[in-house]
Design a protein around this motif. Structure first.
Motif, PDB file in Angstrom:
ATOM      1  N   SER A  58       4.912   6.726 -10.479  1.00  0.00           N
ATOM      2  CA  SER A  58       5.032   5.239 -10.442  1.00  0.00           C
ATOM      3  C   SER A  58       5.616   4.581 -11.821  1.00  0.00           C
ATOM      4  O   SER A  58       6.221   3.677 -11.753  1.00  0.00           O
ATOM      5  CB  SER A  58       3.734   4.432 -10.024  1.00  0.00           C
ATOM      6  OG  SER A  58       2.715   4.664 -11.200  1.00  0.00           O
ATOM      7  N   ASN A  61       9.274   3.434 -11.509  1.00  0.00           N
ATOM      8  CA  ASN A  61       9.683   2.952 -10.325  1.00  0.00           C
ATOM      9  C   ASN A  61      10.917   1.865 -10.494  1.00  0.00           C
ATOM     10  O   ASN A  61      11.624   1.790  -9.621  1.00  0.00           O
ATOM     11  CB  ASN A  61       8.553   2.124  -9.597  1.00  0.00           C
ATOM     12  CG  ASN A  61       7.647   2.886  -8.816  1.00  0.00           C
ATOM     13  OD1 ASN A  61       7.874   4.288  -8.780  1.00  0.00           O
ATOM     14  ND2 ASN A  61       6.653   2.486  -8.384  1.00  0.00           N
ATOM     15  N   ALA A  66      10.099   4.849  -6.295  1.00  0.00           N
ATOM     16  CA  ALA A  66       9.181   5.385  -5.595  1.00  0.00           C
ATOM     17  C   ALA A  66       8.149   6.322  -6.366  1.00  0.00           C
ATOM     18  O   ALA A  66       8.556   6.999  -7.260  1.00  0.00           O
ATOM     19  CB  ALA A  66      10.093   6.730  -4.489  1.00  0.00           C
ATOM     20  N   CYS A  68       6.034   8.744  -5.630  1.00  0.00           N
ATOM     21  CA  CYS A  68       5.690   9.967  -5.382  1.00  0.00           C
ATOM     22  C   CYS A  68       6.931  10.910  -6.056  1.00  0.00           C
ATOM     23  O   CYS A  68       6.587  12.187  -5.861  1.00  0.00           O
ATOM     24  CB  CYS A  68       5.862  10.251  -3.958  1.00  0.00           C
ATOM     25  SG  CYS A  68       7.504  10.141  -3.018  1.00  0.00           S
ATOM     26  N   ALA A 137      12.763   9.640  -1.486  1.00  0.00           N
ATOM     27  CA  ALA A 137      12.029   8.572  -1.853  1.00  0.00           C
ATOM     28  C   ALA A 137      11.498   7.894  -0.593  1.00  0.00           C
ATOM     29  O   ALA A 137      10.365   7.491  -0.691  1.00  0.00           O
ATOM     30  CB  ALA A 137      12.960   7.319  -2.582  1.00  0.00           C
ATOM     31  N   CYS A 140       7.789   8.715   0.495  1.00  0.00           N
ATOM     32  CA  CYS A 140       6.661   7.819  -0.077  1.00  0.00           C
ATOM     33  C   CYS A 140       6.194   6.988   0.994  1.00  0.00           C
ATOM     34  O   CYS A 140       7.129   6.451   1.824  1.00  0.00           O
ATOM     35  CB  CYS A 140       7.041   7.342  -1.354  1.00  0.00           C
ATOM     36  SG  CYS A 140       7.384   8.239  -2.780  1.00  0.00           S
ATOM     37  N   GLY A 144       6.757   1.730  -1.737  1.00  0.00           N
ATOM     38  CA  GLY A 144       6.865   2.619  -3.204  1.00  0.00           C
ATOM     39  C   GLY A 144       5.754   3.027  -3.469  1.00  0.00           C
ATOM     40  O   GLY A 144       5.542   3.952  -4.469  1.00  0.00           O
ATOM     41  N   ASP A 146       2.432   5.747  -3.352  1.00  0.00           N
ATOM     42  CA  ASP A 146       2.130   7.021  -3.014  1.00  0.00           C
ATOM     43  C   ASP A 146       0.523   7.255  -2.610  1.00  0.00           C
ATOM     44  O   ASP A 146      -0.206   6.234  -2.626  1.00  0.00           O
ATOM     45  CB  ASP A 146       2.301   8.117  -4.066  1.00  0.00           C
ATOM     46  CG  ASP A 146       1.916   7.700  -5.336  1.00  0.00           C
ATOM     47  OD1 ASP A 146       0.819   6.724  -5.194  1.00  0.00           O
ATOM     48  OD2 ASP A 146       2.283   7.982  -6.500  1.00  0.00           O
ATOM     49  N   ASP A 235       7.119  -1.931  -6.936  1.00  0.00           N
ATOM     50  CA  ASP A 235       8.290  -1.986  -7.634  1.00  0.00           C
ATOM     51  C   ASP A 235       8.606  -3.273  -8.681  1.00  0.00           C
ATOM     52  O   ASP A 235       9.521  -3.537  -9.098  1.00  0.00           O
ATOM     53  CB  ASP A 235       9.471  -2.195  -6.755  1.00  0.00           C
ATOM     54  CG  ASP A 235       9.632  -0.848  -6.037  1.00  0.00           C
ATOM     55  OD1 ASP A 235       9.203   0.157  -6.570  1.00  0.00           O
ATOM     56  OD2 ASP A 235      10.174  -0.550  -4.937  1.00  0.00           O
TER      57      ASP A 235
END
Length: 587
Positions: A58, A61, A66, A68, A137, A140, A144, A146, A235
């Protein structure tokens, strides 16, 4: 079949496990041999362990959107036309700084491929293009997110044991990091048995540590920590992770200067510019206007999933009376937003007491340190546009020069107190009456001076530029781009009125000494001044000055640089009445 484990540590563990199974007498029984001592690799506890030890993506981002995945350093991006190399997490702040230079811009970030990304399980993959990255992406969670657990961490080292179906130990390994732990679990089959050596220490997001003594306590601690903090997986790179206590401390630490006010989509900046707000811990706020009048109000803060909320209440300053979302906190700036076109931008004033004026010697030294660019000159309410971008040099022995890059005027300057005992700058320049005046100092910070006589509506605003901003990497680069050939006006709009056609056929050639020449069919028709500087708010500005010429004079302004690349530059100018957009492109 077992998954192949790339890490030599785990390859060794597998070999160790096979060696144990070949010699039955080497088996070691676990005391008690019950289900609480071991967990299967696909159990809910094992899944919690994997989520807690996953690689958190993160932090970048702002680049990939994304959580993950994470881009492996170094890599190169192009941000609003400016190419930068990202070597560390700190470099990501540079991207945010570029995005923040103009609040109304449409930010564009392009990644230069190929890149290497790291997945949640620490696997590395080379990505060749944008489509590949988007596909990964998209795996995820929506928004955004995970599914990792970031509000609690393992304290290493940790010792793990593996067992066969008879609960007899087949191996032992010590892991030293999240990567080790996650890869260890990746190398197990779903029904493999694992045990952890307790007690085990965990560290929570606030720094506190807890000790667990069993699988049940471990699972409970990890489960409880899932929603204990903001994992910052969205994000919104502007939220800056302020909790309520830190926000209140930041707000009350120093006074704040009003830099911009917009209410109901109408700019009120001119009315409130440079008001000073001082927030006290008891919930009161004192505002000092430009005349020194004191206005009192109250403030409260609260914290939501969106971030801090600041509620202001005044009897007089009704434009401030709202519950404001604290959209951004950073670089001594707070940006407040509310729905329906409301915005306040405040600048922190920690370096000096806003009521404390420097002495004459201090002001003399400040003026002599660097060059000073004219941002505004106003005489009896009329702005003198022809002086925009001119450069003052305050020299020893009381000599001052004023230059447009080609012609230079010379005069005298001195510092003293006027009849009202206000520290003032006296400029005498015979061939330039627009600046010859006794200018009382009203505002001073490291990079900006403002002088004003409000009764007769005289004002002078100067911006400090040292060594022509040569040490600022962005400024010389943009200058070089602009001096690389002719440019045409691809768009000029004021609000919704498109006036691009007025500049059809004109070629703009930007050259050294801050000169710009305009020609039609290679015949010069006009000349002016241009400058690229970084201003007192750390924003990139583009000065254009064609005086008050009928058509080209419309471009005379200090513009924000919105986007720039080798073939296009977009400039924006906002005031209380309009928003202008000017785009130059190469022919």
């Amino acid at each position: 079949m077992k998954k192949l484990i790339n890490n030599l540590l785990y390859a060794g563990l597998v070999v160790m496990a096979f060696s144990f199974t070949s010699c039955q007498e080497e088996f070691e029984e676990v005391a008690g041999g019950n289900d609480q001592e071991t967990i299967t690799a696909n159990s809910s506890t094992a899944q919690l362990i994997e989520k807690t030890s996953s690689n958190d993506g993160s932090f970048d981002n702002i680049v990939d959107g994304a959580s993950c995945i994470a881009l492996k350093f170094p890599y190169t991006v192009e941000v609003n036309g400016i190419q930068i190399t990202i070597d560390s997490r700190e470099d990501l702040h540079t991207i945010e700084d570029i995005f923040d230079e103009v609040d109304v811009d449409e930010d564009i970030l392009d990644i230069i491929f190929p890149i290497t990304i790291t997945l949640a399980d620490f696997t590395e993959i080379v990505i060749e293009n944008k489509e590949q990255l988007r596909e990964l992406a998209a795996q995820c969670l929506e928004g955004g997110d995970d599914d990792d657990i970031e509000c609690i961490d393992f304290v290493y080292p940790i010792t793990l044991f593996t067992f066969d179906i008879n609960n007899q130990q087949t191996g032992e390994v010590v892991v030293e990091s999240d990567e080790d732990l996650r890869k260890f679990f990746n190398g197990l089959e779903d029904d493999d048995l694992v045990s952890i050596q307790f007690p085990l220490t965990l560290k929570k997001f606030d720094g506190t540590e807890i000790v667990v003594d069993s699988n049940g306590e471990l699972a409970n601690a990890l489960e409880m920590a899932k929603d204990e903090c903001d994992e910052d997986d969205d994000d919104d790179f502007n939220d800056d992770d302020f909790d309520e206590e830190r926000f209140d401390f930041c707000l009350t630490q120093c006074p704040w200067e009003v830099r911009e006010v917009v209410r109901d989509n109408q700019s009120q900046t001119e009315q409130y510019l440079e008001y000073i707000m001082t927030f006290a811990e008891d919930g009161t706020v004192v505002v000092k206007d430009r005349e020194g009048n004191i206005l009192n109000g109250t403030w409260t803060s609260s914290f939501t999933d969106r971030g801090p909320l600041l509620t202001l209440e005044f009897d007089v300053l009704v434009d401030f009376n709202l519950e404001w979302l604290v959209y951004e906190i950073g670089d001594h700036t707070i940006k407040l937003y509310a729905e329906n076109g409301n915005k306040i931008i405040l600048k922190q004033l920690c370096e000096d007491d806003p009521g404390e004026v420097p002495g004459p010697d201090t002001l003399r030294e400040i003026l002599k340190e660097c060059e000073w660019i004219i941002k505004k000159v106003k005489n009896q309410g009329e702005e003198i546009d022809r002086l925009l971008g001119f450069e003052f040099k305050f020299l020893p022995e009381g000599v001052v020069t004023l230059s447009n890059g080609i012609t230079t005027s010379e005069g005298t300057w001195e510092i003293g107190y006027n009849n009202d005992q206000v520290l003032s700058l006296l400029i005498t320049m015979g061939d330039e009456p627009g600046v010859s005046f006794e200018w009382p100092l009203r505002d001073l910070n490291n990079t900006r001076l403002r002088f004003e006589v409000e009764e007769v509506d005289y004002e002078l605003v100067l911006l400090r530029v040292c060594d022509d901003n040569a040490s600022d990497g962005d400024v010389p680069e943009i200058r070089n781009i602009m001096m690389g050939g002719a440019w045409n006006v691809a768009m000029y709009k004021e609000n919704d009125m498109d006036m691009t056609s007025e500049f059809a056929g004109m070629d703009f050639n930007f050259s050294t000494m801050h000169q710009v020449e305009v020609s039609v069919n290679d015949d010069p028709i006009s000349a002016g001044i241009w400058r690229v500087i970084r201003n007192h708010d750390n924003e990139l500005k583009f000065f254009l000055n064609f005086g008050d010429e009928a058509v080209l004079g419309e471009l005379t302004d200090d513009w924000y640089i919105n986007t720039v690349d080798s073939n296009r530059i977009e400039l924006i100018h906002e005031d209380e009445n309009s928003t202008e957009t000017l785009v130059f492109e190469r022919p």
